[in-house]
Design a protein around this motif. Structure first.
Motif, PDB file in Angstrom:
ATOM      1  N   SER A 217      -0.556  -2.406 -11.760  1.00 24.00           N
ATOM      2  CA  SER A 217       0.081  -2.361 -10.444  1.00 24.00           C
ATOM      3  C   SER A 217       0.426  -3.741  -9.895  1.00 24.00           C
ATOM      4  O   SER A 217      -0.272  -4.720 -10.138  1.00 24.00           O
ATOM      5  N   HIS A 218       1.488  -3.773  -9.101  1.00 22.15           N
ATOM      6  CA  HIS A 218       1.837  -4.975  -8.333  1.00 22.15           C
ATOM      7  C   HIS A 218       1.089  -4.992  -7.002  1.00 22.15           C
ATOM      8  O   HIS A 218       0.617  -6.027  -6.554  1.00 22.15           O
ATOM      9  N   ARG A 219       1.026  -3.817  -6.380  1.00 25.68           N
ATOM     10  CA  ARG A 219       0.292  -3.668  -5.123  1.00 25.68           C
ATOM     11  C   ARG A 219      -0.597  -2.431  -5.216  1.00 25.68           C
ATOM     12  O   ARG A 219      -0.352  -1.539  -6.006  1.00 25.68           O
ATOM     13  N   VAL A 220      -1.614  -2.391  -4.340  1.00 26.65           N
ATOM     14  CA  VAL A 220      -2.575  -1.286  -4.336  1.00 26.65           C
ATOM     15  C   VAL A 220      -2.749  -0.771  -2.907  1.00 26.65           C
ATOM     16  O   VAL A 220      -2.812  -1.565  -1.958  1.00 26.65           O
ATOM     17  N   ALA A 221      -2.811   0.547  -2.778  1.00 24.13           N
ATOM     18  CA  ALA A 221      -3.190   1.180  -1.519  1.00 24.13           C
ATOM     19  C   ALA A 221      -4.392   2.076  -1.798  1.00 24.13           C
ATOM     20  O   ALA A 221      -4.354   2.902  -2.720  1.00 24.13           O
ATOM     21  N   VAL A 222      -5.459   1.914  -1.031  1.00 23.71           N
ATOM     22  CA  VAL A 222      -6.695   2.661  -1.242  1.00 23.71           C
ATOM     23  C   VAL A 222      -6.801   3.760  -0.193  1.00 23.71           C
ATOM     24  O   VAL A 222      -6.682   3.497   1.008  1.00 23.71           O
ATOM     25  N   MET A 223      -7.020   5.004  -0.658  1.00 22.33           N
ATOM     26  CA  MET A 223      -7.089   6.158   0.250  1.00 22.33           C
ATOM     27  C   MET A 223      -8.505   6.702   0.349  1.00 22.33           C
ATOM     28  O   MET A 223      -9.240   6.739  -0.641  1.00 22.33           O
ATOM     29  N   ASN A 224      -8.852   7.146   1.551  1.00 23.52           N
ATOM     30  CA  ASN A 224     -10.127   7.822   1.778  1.00 23.52           C
ATOM     31  C   ASN A 224      -9.932   8.829   2.902  1.00 23.52           C
ATOM     32  O   ASN A 224      -9.492   8.470   3.996  1.00 23.52           O
ATOM     33  N   ARG A 225     -10.176  10.085   2.601  1.00 28.14           N
ATOM     34  CA  ARG A 225     -10.115  11.156   3.593  1.00 28.14           C
ATOM     35  C   ARG A 225      -8.772  11.198   4.324  1.00 28.14           C
ATOM     36  O   ARG A 225      -8.712  11.351   5.546  1.00 28.14           O
ATOM     37  N   VAL A 227      -6.369   8.911   4.742  1.00 25.42           N
ATOM     38  CA  VAL A 227      -5.772   7.719   5.354  1.00 25.42           C
ATOM     39  C   VAL A 227      -5.853   6.549   4.380  1.00 25.42           C
ATOM     40  O   VAL A 227      -6.687   6.528   3.470  1.00 25.42           O
ATOM     41  N   ILE A 228      -4.974   5.572   4.588  1.00 30.48           N
ATOM     42  CA  ILE A 228      -5.024   4.326   3.823  1.00 30.48           C
ATOM     43  C   ILE A 228      -6.033   3.402   4.492  1.00 30.48           C
ATOM     44  O   ILE A 228      -5.867   3.026   5.655  1.00 30.48           O
ATOM     45  N   VAL A 229      -7.098   3.045   3.772  1.00 31.02           N
ATOM     46  CA  VAL A 229      -8.127   2.199   4.365  1.00 31.02           C
ATOM     47  C   VAL A 229      -7.910   0.720   4.043  1.00 31.02           C
ATOM     48  O   VAL A 229      -8.441  -0.150   4.741  1.00 31.02           O
ATOM     49  N   GLU A 230      -7.131   0.445   2.996  1.00 32.62           N
ATOM     50  CA  GLU A 230      -6.883  -0.945   2.617  1.00 32.62           C
ATOM     51  C   GLU A 230      -5.686  -0.999   1.681  1.00 32.62           C
ATOM     52  O   GLU A 230      -5.502  -0.132   0.827  1.00 32.62           O
ATOM     53  N   SER A 231      -4.847  -2.008   1.832  1.00 28.24           N
ATOM     54  CA  SER A 231      -3.705  -2.175   0.940  1.00 28.24           C
ATOM     55  C   SER A 231      -3.369  -3.656   0.833  1.00 28.24           C
ATOM     56  O   SER A 231      -3.706  -4.454   1.715  1.00 28.24           O
ATOM     57  N   GLY A 232      -2.719  -4.008  -0.260  1.00 26.33           N
ATOM     58  CA  GLY A 232      -2.345  -5.403  -0.460  1.00 26.33           C
ATOM     59  C   GLY A 232      -2.038  -5.686  -1.916  1.00 26.33           C
ATOM     60  O   GLY A 232      -1.875  -4.779  -2.730  1.00 26.33           O
ATOM     61  N   ARG A 233      -1.961  -6.974  -2.244  1.00 29.08           N
ATOM     62  CA  ARG A 233      -1.687  -7.368  -3.617  1.00 29.08           C
ATOM     63  C   ARG A 233      -2.845  -6.965  -4.518  1.00 29.08           C
ATOM     64  O   ARG A 233      -4.009  -6.991  -4.110  1.00 29.08           O
ATOM     65  N   THR A 234      -2.501  -6.603  -5.738  1.00 25.94           N
ATOM     66  CA  THR A 234      -3.512  -6.087  -6.664  1.00 25.94           C
ATOM     67  C   THR A 234      -4.653  -7.075  -6.873  1.00 25.94           C
ATOM     68  O   THR A 234      -5.826  -6.697  -6.867  1.00 25.94           O
TER      69      THR A 234
END
Length: 277
Positions: A217-225, A227-234
């Motif tokens: 990945s170039h970027r990452v978005a982390v999901m929990n329940r 919603v996106i809890v954190e995103s940014g460069r890999t």
């Protein structure tokens, strides 16, 4: 650069039990975007809502709020004719390649099917099948074999070839390597990267494994329940995550380094002790 895919404040609830009942919200205001030729890794545990986002993009799960734009076109509630047209540009690779491939058809017919559905001639389809097999690293004689005759990694290559058949601009990859052993995972991930470089296709790469998105990945978005809890460069998300949930996912990711694995096990143990204290 204009985003290829733009998801804004997406909300989605599946039907609940009983007449006109609505279940709990699976997605609660999710916003992500993908540029042309980019890979966005969407990470989370089972039930986090990550697969539901992919289903919404593909038109398999109708949102209850928010919007999905593809190349500037609102496809949130696209009609069936529009979805048929979008199939040229948006494709999918599922987790289990065997269940997504018709076991009664030879590989040539599986790969030719989407081409013929888009009004390509049988002759053009046959030529394209040979090219697709070569592109994903399978021999030409694979065309006359059945899915059951291949290993898991080879079947996933067939699924990738089918997704590439219409030269899409975006492929939704729903846990495409989670059913494979680590060595085969690496080979298939390398294939995804090579194909992206040669075709410019973008990926929405859905997985539960941060080590996988680190690779592709170039970027990452982390999901929990939902919603996106954190995103940014890999590099940032997979080395120095800020959200506790992302930190927990990173500790759970397997590693071939025994020293690092031992440290992660100890970190998980300490986190459990802190939670029960």
């Amino acid at each position: 650069m204009t985003d290829l895919l733009e998801i804004a404040n997406l909300r989605l609830s599946y039907p609940g039990k009983g007449l006109r009942a609505t279940g709990p919200e699976v997605l609660r205001g999710v916003s992500v975007s993908i540029a042309p030729g980019e890979t966005l890794g969407l990470v989370g545990e089972s039930g986090s809502g990550k697969t539901t986002i992919g289903r919404a993009v593909l038109g398999l799960a109708p949102p209850t709020g928010g919007s999905i734009l593809f190349d500037g076109e609102d496809i949130t509630h696209a009609s069936r004719p529009v979805r048929r047209r979008l199939a040229r540009d948006i494709q999918v690779v599922f987790q289990d390649p065997y269940t997504s491939l018709n076991p009664a058809l030879q590989i040539a017919d599986i790969l030719a099917e989407p081409l013929i559905a888009q009004n390509r001639s049988a002759k053009d389809a046959r030529v394209a099948v040979t090219s697709l097999l070569d592109r994903v690293g399978l021999p030409a004689d694979a065309a006359r074999r059945y899915p059951r005759e291949f290993s898991g990694g080879q079947r996933q290559r067939v699924a990738i070839a089918r997704a590439l058949a219409l030269r899409p601009r975006l492929i939704v990859c729903d846990e495409p390597v989670s059913a494979l052993d680590l060595t085969t995972q690496a080979r298939v991930l390398d294939l995804f990267i090579e194909l992206q470089r040669s075709t410019g296709v973008a990926y929405l790469f859905i997985t539960h494994d941060l080590s996988v998105v680190r690779h592709i990945s170039h970027r990452v978005a982390v999901m929990n329940r939902g919603v996106i809890v954190e995103s940014g460069r890999t590099g940032d998300i997979t080395t120095v995550p800020q959200d506790p949930y992302t930190q927990r996912l990173l500790r759970a990711a397997p590693t071939a380094d025994p020293d690092r694995q031992r440290l992660r096990r100890e970190a998980r143990r300490q986190a459990r002790l802190a939670a029960t204290a």
